[in-house]
Design an enzyme around this catalytic site. Structure first.
Site, PDB file in Angstrom:
ATOM      1  N   LYS A   1     -11.868  17.395  60.798  1.00  0.00           N
ATOM      2  CA  LYS A   1     -11.213  17.856  59.570  1.00  0.00           C
ATOM      3  C   LYS A   1     -10.799  16.647  58.748  1.00  0.00           C
ATOM      4  CE  LYS A   1      -7.096  20.160  57.750  1.00  0.00           C
ATOM      5  NZ  LYS A   1      -5.797  20.808  58.031  1.00  0.00           N
TER       6      LYS A   1
ATOM      7  N   GLU B   1       6.259  22.929  53.240  1.00  0.00           N
ATOM      8  CA  GLU B   1       5.959  22.466  54.600  1.00  0.00           C
ATOM      9  C   GLU B   1       7.031  21.516  55.119  1.00  0.00           C
ATOM     10  OE1 GLU B   1       2.152  21.193  57.303  1.00  0.00           O
ATOM     11  OE2 GLU B   1       1.942  21.482  55.153  1.00  0.00           O
TER      12      GLU B   1
END
Length: 479
Positions: A218, A263
């Site tokens: 990723k 977040e």
């Protein structure tokens, strides 16, 4: 300034904290009403949090050692007060009785070890806080500063009566320097930043090629955009708008870095650490509303293999690095769908009990030490971390000249007891001057990623800041 040995001497901080109503002049917006000049520090979620006023001390650092350098400075700055209050409880919220002594700083750190952008610790003169329905005030001073040194040598320490007098004067000064009109700036214009939209598509395509070749699993790639205005940007209005429109996010302001992040990298309160991991995003623009929207998000996020894979990589990235510092750790197997005004996210809340945090003296890592351990997670960098960071340097910096600066770095606060909250600086911008704001957004890239879809996702992630600035998104140019 990354070498601690070359840094100026740390201040000798002393503080006084006591329960108090919010200062006069705040109304329905509460803490956000204290944001008047654009120079305040802030950390606000769902109406609660903290606002910093004035400046007692500041520290800047760069380079790979920026976290350690900041930690050493902070330990030196709070050492004297820690010795005087060795029996104090750990909670961020003061007792109803005697004032708690524990200095507090706001902080923002650059994403990359190589960034020339300065990471900062800002110690405000006053911190106004609201938590669990209780408001409080902290006055912080440098005992070595000329205005306090002589009295401090004779045993003086900050107290409530003098704090209230000083705060009244500071608020009066701020009222005379109020920034903006309380409305969005006029003449706003949005343009590509250092990494253009076409360049971003190309970077995503190259990232996918590297993933398909097995170089990594990723990669998170970011781009920037610039908003310019004929009128000065009303930063307080932008921040107040974010606290209202994105109440479930953490609205932050540290220096010129502003935004509202969904977040949480890590929150430490006593022996408990918490984090909120986000990865997997779905734009709400044009999507169904209400229950139909929830079902829609569930199908396209929770039941989507690409989104679930990307999310699990981010969760594993955090838990694997956090676990060695815990005696227990809980990360649910199934993520939930977090609904925000602009997007839906797959989210997982992680809770852990920390080693070495029993009693009044912390022997294990505090918030800043854990932040260094956890940053950067797969949610903003990639997997494996080292390979992803190197490829980000190639595709963003070397190819296009983009330096993330403080974007996607840790932002939040810490106190002298090792407590603190550090979010990831997302959904935000840097105020470059009175008329210029630079926005950033990034996306997680995996083998199934499509460059056009990832570019569209960056538009969705810039939407909160663009709306808070007052830009008409229907007129905003898209490549």
């Amino acid at each position: 300034m990354s070498n601690p040995g070359s840094a100026p001497p740390a201040p000798c901080l002393a503080s006084c904290t006591y329960a108090a109503p919010l200062p006069n002049g705040t109304d329905g917006a509460g803490l956000a009403d204290l944001l008047t000049t654009g120079s305040e520090s802030a950390w606000i979620r769902d109406g609660e949090g903290m606002v910093g006023l004035g400046t007692a001390a500041r520290y800047g650092t760069t380079g790979p050692g920026r976290f350690e350098s900041a930690r050493r400075w902070w330990m030196a700055a709070t050492e004297a007060e820690a010795a005087e209050s060795a029996g104090a409880r750990r909670s961020t919220v003061p007792d109803d009785g005697l004032p708690r002594r524990s200095p507090l700083a706001f902080a923002a750190f650059a994403f990359s070890d190589d960034s020339p952008v300065e990471s900062v610790l800002l110690v405000p003169e006053f911190v106004v806080g609201l938590a669990h329905g209780r408001s409080w005030l902290t006055w912080q001073v440098d005992l070595d500063a000329p205005e306090y040194a002589e009295r401090a040598a004779a045993g003086w320490r900050p107290g409530r009566a003098e704090a209230e007098q000083r705060l009244a004067g500071l608020l009066a000064e701020a009222a005379g320097r109020e920034s903006g009109s309380g409305t969005p700036a006029h003449g706003l214009e949005l343009s590509d930043g250092t990494l253009s939209q076409e360049g971003y598509r190309a970077a995503v395509a190259r990232g996918v090629q590297q993933i398909e070749a097995g170089a990594l699993t990723k990669l998170v790639l970011a781009r920037d955009a610039v908003v310019r205005s004929t009128d000065p940007v009303d930063v307080p209005h932008v921040l107040r708008t974010l606290t209202v429109q994105y109440r479930d996010c953490w609205t932050y302001a540290v220096g010129g870095l502003i935004g509202s992040t969904p977040e949480m990298l890590v929150k430490v309160d006593g022996d408990t650490a918490r984090a909120r991991v986000l990865a997997g995003t779905l734009d709400r623009d044009g999507a169904p509303e209400g229950a139909a929207g929830s079902d829609y998000a569930g199908q396209l996020l929770s039941e989507n293999p690409k989104q679930r894979h990307e999310h699990q990589l981010a969760v594993d990235s955090l838990t694997e690095r956090l676990e060695p510092f815990t005696t227990s750790l809980d990360a649910p197997d199934e993520p939930f769908v977090l609904e925000l005004p602009n997007v839906w996210h797959l989210a997982t809340d992680v809770t852990a009990r920390l080693v070495g945090a029993q009693g009044t003296r912390r022997t294990g890592p505090g918030a800043l030490a854990l932040t260094e351990v956890l940053h950067p997670t797969a949610a903003v960098c990639g997997t494996p971390r080292e390979e992803a960071a190197a490829l980000i340097g190639e595709l963003e910096s070397a190819d296009h000249g983009l330096d993330r600066g403080l974007f996607a770095g840790p932002v939040g606060w810490l106190d002298g007891n090792g407590n603190g909250e550090f979010g990831i600086a997302l959904r935000g911008a840097v105020v470059e001057d009175a008329h210029t704001v630079r926005l950033y957004a990034g996306c997680g890239i995996v083998a199934a990623s499509d460059p056009e879809s990832e570019l569209a996702e960056t538009h969705a992630k810039m939407r909160p800041m663009l709306q808070a600035l007052g830009l008409d998104l229907k007129l905003a140019p898209r490549d």
